[in-house]
Design a protein around this motif. Structure first.
Motif, PDB file in Angstrom:
ATOM      1  N   VAL A 165      20.140  -4.844   0.883  1.00  0.00           N
ATOM      2  CA  VAL A 165      19.509  -5.310   2.130  1.00  0.00           C
ATOM      3  C   VAL A 165      18.579  -6.495   1.845  1.00  0.00           C
ATOM      4  CG1 VAL A 165      17.827  -4.701   3.923  1.00  0.00           C
ATOM      5  CG2 VAL A 165      19.678  -3.105   3.346  1.00  0.00           C
ATOM      6  N   LEU A 166      18.680  -7.512   2.681  1.00  0.00           N
ATOM      7  CA  LEU A 166      17.807  -8.685   2.635  1.00  0.00           C
ATOM      8  C   LEU A 166      17.173  -8.857   4.011  1.00  0.00           C
ATOM      9  CD1 LEU A 166      20.208 -11.125   0.741  1.00  0.00           C
ATOM     10  CD2 LEU A 166      18.127 -10.066  -0.183  1.00  0.00           C
ATOM     11  N   PRO A 167      16.075  -9.610   4.125  1.00  0.00           N
ATOM     12  CA  PRO A 167      15.470  -9.828   5.446  1.00  0.00           C
ATOM     13  C   PRO A 167      16.517 -10.334   6.442  1.00  0.00           C
ATOM     14  CG  PRO A 167      14.007 -10.631   3.742  1.00  0.00           C
ATOM     15  CD  PRO A 167      15.272 -10.242   3.054  1.00  0.00           C
ATOM     16  N   GLY A 168      16.529  -9.705   7.621  1.00  0.00           N
ATOM     17  CA  GLY A 168      17.468 -10.104   8.673  1.00  0.00           C
ATOM     18  C   GLY A 168      18.755  -9.304   8.705  1.00  0.00           C
ATOM     19  N   SER A 169      18.932  -8.353   7.747  1.00  0.00           N
ATOM     20  CA  SER A 169      20.174  -7.561   7.691  1.00  0.00           C
ATOM     21  C   SER A 169      20.212  -6.483   8.773  1.00  0.00           C
ATOM     22  CB  SER A 169      20.299  -6.850   6.331  1.00  0.00           C
ATOM     23  OG  SER A 169      20.304  -7.752   5.270  1.00  0.00           O
ATOM     24  N   LEU A 170      21.429  -6.087   9.127  1.00  0.00           N
ATOM     25  CA  LEU A 170      21.661  -4.868   9.891  1.00  0.00           C
ATOM     26  C   LEU A 170      22.119  -3.831   8.866  1.00  0.00           C
ATOM     27  CD1 LEU A 170      22.316  -2.945  12.262  1.00  0.00           C
ATOM     28  CD2 LEU A 170      24.491  -4.157  12.534  1.00  0.00           C
ATOM     29  N   PHE A 171      21.323  -2.782   8.664  1.00  0.00           N
ATOM     30  CA  PHE A 171      21.678  -1.731   7.712  1.00  0.00           C
ATOM     31  C   PHE A 171      22.379  -0.614   8.460  1.00  0.00           C
ATOM     32  CE2 PHE A 171      20.539   2.426   5.755  1.00  0.00           C
ATOM     33  CZ  PHE A 171      21.330   2.303   4.618  1.00  0.00           C
ATOM     34  N   VAL A 172      23.531  -0.184   7.931  1.00  0.00           N
ATOM     35  CA  VAL A 172      24.300   0.898   8.553  1.00  0.00           C
ATOM     36  C   VAL A 172      24.145   2.165   7.712  1.00  0.00           C
ATOM     37  CG1 VAL A 172      26.551   1.635   9.383  1.00  0.00           C
ATOM     38  CG2 VAL A 172      25.970  -0.805   9.374  1.00  0.00           C
ATOM     39  N   ALA A 173      23.620   3.203   8.342  1.00  0.00           N
ATOM     40  CA  ALA A 173      23.464   4.502   7.670  1.00  0.00           C
ATOM     41  C   ALA A 173      24.740   5.309   7.881  1.00  0.00           C
ATOM     42  CB  ALA A 173      22.254   5.242   8.235  1.00  0.00           C
ATOM     43  N   LEU A 174      25.563   5.369   6.836  1.00  0.00           N
ATOM     44  CA  LEU A 174      26.833   6.091   6.922  1.00  0.00           C
ATOM     45  C   LEU A 174      26.723   7.447   6.242  1.00  0.00           C
ATOM     46  CD1 LEU A 174      29.426   3.314   5.932  1.00  0.00           C
ATOM     47  CD2 LEU A 174      28.996   4.214   8.226  1.00  0.00           C
ATOM     48  N   ARG A 175      27.381   8.430   6.834  1.00  0.00           N
ATOM     49  CA  ARG A 175      27.468   9.739   6.189  1.00  0.00           C
ATOM     50  C   ARG A 175      28.734   9.737   5.325  1.00  0.00           C
ATOM     51  NH1 ARG A 175      23.668  13.006   8.579  1.00  0.00           N
ATOM     52  NH2 ARG A 175      23.173  12.570  10.768  1.00  0.00           N
ATOM     53  N   GLY A 176      28.569   9.611   3.998  1.00  0.00           N
ATOM     54  CA  GLY A 176      29.721   9.536   3.098  1.00  0.00           C
ATOM     55  C   GLY A 176      30.036  10.872   2.471  1.00  0.00           C
ATOM     56  N   THR A 177      31.060  10.888   1.627  1.00  0.00           N
ATOM     57  CA  THR A 177      31.446  12.130   0.954  1.00  0.00           C
ATOM     58  C   THR A 177      30.460  12.481  -0.159  1.00  0.00           C
ATOM     59  OG1 THR A 177      32.926  10.808  -0.427  1.00  0.00           O
ATOM     60  CG2 THR A 177      33.919  11.936   1.441  1.00  0.00           C
ATOM     61  N   GLN A 178      29.806  11.457  -0.731  1.00  0.00           N
ATOM     62  CA  GLN A 178      28.857  11.695  -1.829  1.00  0.00           C
ATOM     63  C   GLN A 178      27.398  11.666  -1.365  1.00  0.00           C
ATOM     64  OE1 GLN A 178      30.191  12.426  -4.821  1.00  0.00           O
ATOM     65  NE2 GLN A 178      32.241  12.084  -3.984  1.00  0.00           N
ATOM     66  N   THR A 179      27.068  10.679  -0.536  1.00  0.00           N
ATOM     67  CA  THR A 179      25.669  10.549  -0.095  1.00  0.00           C
ATOM     68  C   THR A 179      25.597  10.280   1.402  1.00  0.00           C
ATOM     69  OG1 THR A 179      25.713   8.176  -0.573  1.00  0.00           O
ATOM     70  CG2 THR A 179      24.859   9.609  -2.304  1.00  0.00           C
ATOM     71  N   ASP A 180      24.413  10.476   1.965  1.00  0.00           N
ATOM     72  CA  ASP A 180      24.162  10.224   3.381  1.00  0.00           C
ATOM     73  C   ASP A 180      23.229   9.024   3.489  1.00  0.00           C
ATOM     74  OD1 ASP A 180      23.459  10.187   6.039  1.00  0.00           O
ATOM     75  OD2 ASP A 180      23.005  12.328   6.177  1.00  0.00           O
ATOM     76  N   GLY A 181      23.734   7.948   4.089  1.00  0.00           N
ATOM     77  CA  GLY A 181      22.971   6.716   4.210  1.00  0.00           C
ATOM     78  C   GLY A 181      21.663   6.864   4.960  1.00  0.00           C
ATOM     79  N   HIS A 182      21.526   7.942   5.735  1.00  0.00           N
ATOM     80  CA  HIS A 182      20.282   8.159   6.480  1.00  0.00           C
ATOM     81  C   HIS A 182      19.091   8.366   5.530  1.00  0.00           C
ATOM     82  CE1 HIS A 182      23.219   8.793   9.684  1.00  0.00           C
ATOM     83  NE2 HIS A 182      22.245   8.578  10.538  1.00  0.00           N
ATOM     84  N   GLN A 183      19.386   8.765   4.296  1.00  0.00           N
ATOM     85  CA  GLN A 183      18.316   8.957   3.307  1.00  0.00           C
ATOM     86  C   GLN A 183      17.670   7.624   2.909  1.00  0.00           C
ATOM     87  OE1 GLN A 183      19.917  10.963  -0.139  1.00  0.00           O
ATOM     88  NE2 GLN A 183      21.040  12.460   1.101  1.00  0.00           N
TER      89      GLN A 183
END
Length: 494
Positions: free
Chosen positions: A38-56
């Protein structure tokens, strides 16, 4: 490509079930799914994956300057100055957002998707080669490689994530591609990697036992494949192999124009194999006789589907057949390597029971005497374990000798995989089956035991140039090792 800047409201327009917390006028310059990038100005997408949950990692992304967050569950504290886009499914919403971010590139090219258990790479590659031969600038998205004309872009998945996919399509359009041919895996459908794309057509090759480690049941696997055709627009064609009993199931709910191909029954595109040898295949396609460089019944189906897709896209039957007759198989797909004293080596990607059976049956049809068929085969680690004994059983029943060896063990012990494969070896075949865990040694042993005219099949890895062990990809190419073995043993084979 030039840098892109888009306001949130333009990216979410038309997406159902999305709520925005914060300003819709915030401008984003990248879509990122790895919080570390992530860099300034990004849209970060929190994905629920098979290994990790992007919401973390929402807080991490916020600390690094994300302008917006796409998530399913809002964080306890919303930060001022950050826009939160809440969706029922982040992956699905990301597909539509990525398509909008890159200005709908799939609508600017003729995009054709190929799905099925076996044959996806061959069909997509044949289409790519064919349309280039017909004079079009083309893009290819496949397991072997992503390609823009002659420029090769290495691939890491059968289908990239939605952001990478739209970026590639935009690049292909920017470089003048009019047609793009891509493999569509069941994972890609289930994980919404193709959501938001506009396809001009879809092709179904076949469906057999595979990927149950991911889909859990065969019904789920079929549903995932069918999901691709469910998404096709009415302007598209849906071309299916009706010799596969699930071919008609694939298009039950499609809005697309249904077309069929077959080697056995009446279809839109009919084929018949007249002769098949190690040097080529003579076929009849819709009453036209053609000689092809590629061989094997499975390639009969592949060529027929490619012909059908080309005609569905408006090409001339005569020009298509002429161009098809000059095509070669993709790397690692029934790729032949001959020794000086005429031992025939065949390297093939067959890594499912059905694919292995198809290749071995093709070899059986090509034999003209008492040649040995020596098969080297393994199974990948951390994948569907149920197919392991089946693979061994098929190899034993259709080969003179079998060497069971390591494939990509990944995080499993190679010997554990081989023990499971051994359970499928028929008792009467024990004396003709050996276990050699080291793949390099297995290939050298097969060559040492082979006589002129014998056929050595090395199955499972095909085009791959690595062996994955404990998370590390080591250089390993079946074709290179086979050539080394042929060179080493040639002196005493004369």
């Amino acid at each position: 490509m030039e840098s892109i800047q888009k306001p949130i409201h333009s990216l979410i327009s038309g997406i159902a079930g999305v709520t925005v917390h914060g300003s819709e006028n915030v401008v984003v310059n990248k879509i990122i799914i790895d919080s570390r990038r992530v860099l300034p100005g990004s849209l970060f997408v929190a994905l629920r994956g098979t290994q990790t949950d992007g919401h973390q990692y929402v807080e991490t992304a916020s600390d690094l300057g994300a302008a917006a967050i796409l998530c399913e569950k809002l964080p306890a504290q919303l930060r001022a100055g950050i826009t939160y886009i809440q969706a029922q499914d982040s992956a699905s919403a990301m597909g539509f957002i990525a398509a909008s971010f890159y200005d709908q590139p799939s609508k600017k090219v003729t995009l054709v998707g190929v799905t099925g258990t076996n044959g996806k790479t061959s069909v997509a590659t044949f289409l790519f080669q064919l349309f280039r031969a017909l004079g079009y600038r083309c893009g290819l998205l496949s397991t072997v490689q992503n390609q823009i004309e002659d420029e090769v872009i290495p691939s890491t998945h059968t289908t990239p994530d939605a952001v990478a996919l739209n970026e590639l399509l935009a690049l292909m359009h920017e470089k003048g591609c009019s047609h793009v041919f891509m493999e569509v895996s069941s994972h890609a459908v289930s994980q919404h990697r193709i959501t938001g794309l506009h396809f001009a057509g879809g092709i179904f090759t076949n469906i057999t036992h595979d990927h149950l480690d991911f889909h859990k049941t065969f019904d789920n696997y079929i549903t995932a494949k069918k999901g691709f055709f469910d998404q096709l627009p009415k302007t598209a064609f849906a071309l299916v192999n009706i010799d596969d009993r699930r071919g008609s199931v694939m298009v039950q709910n499609t809005k697309a124009r249904i077309e069929t191909y077959s080697l056995q029954t009446l279809a839109t595109y009919n084929g018949k194999i007249l002769s098949d040898t190690l040097t080529g295949m003579h076929m009849e396609i819709n009453n036209q006789e053609v000689w092809f460089r590629v061989i094997g019944r499975f390639n009969g189906y592949n060529l027929l589907s490619v012909y059908g897709a080309a005609i569905a896209l408006g090409e001339s039957p005569e020009e298509v057949l002429t161009a098809l007759s000059n095509l070669n198989s993709p790397p690692g797909r029934f790729e032949q390597i001959h020794s000086v004293d005429n031992i025939v080596g065949i390297v093939d990607y067959a890594h499912t029971p059905d694919a292995l059976e198809n290749v071995l049956q093709t070899i059986a049809h090509l034999r003209h005497g008492n040649e040995q068929v020596i098969t080297i085969v393994g199974c990948g680690g951390n994948r569907d374990a149920a197919k392991r004994p089946k693979m061994a059983e098929i190899a034993c029943n259709l080969s003179t000798r079998v060497i069971l060896t390591s494939d990509n063990p990944r995080y499993e012990e190679p010997q554990d995989i081989l023990d499971q494969m051994m359970k499928g070896v028929p008792p009467l075949k024990f004396k003709n089956t050996i276990v050699v865990p080291d793949r390099h040694e297995a290939i050298f042993k097969a060559v040492a035991e082979a006589n002129p005219e014998d056929i050595i099949l090395i199955a499972g890895k095909g085009h791959e140039t690595y062996q994955e062990i404990r998370g590390v990809k080591h250089n390993f190419d079946d074709r290179q090792v086979l050539r080394e073995a042929f060179s080493s043993f040639h002196s005493h084979k004369e």
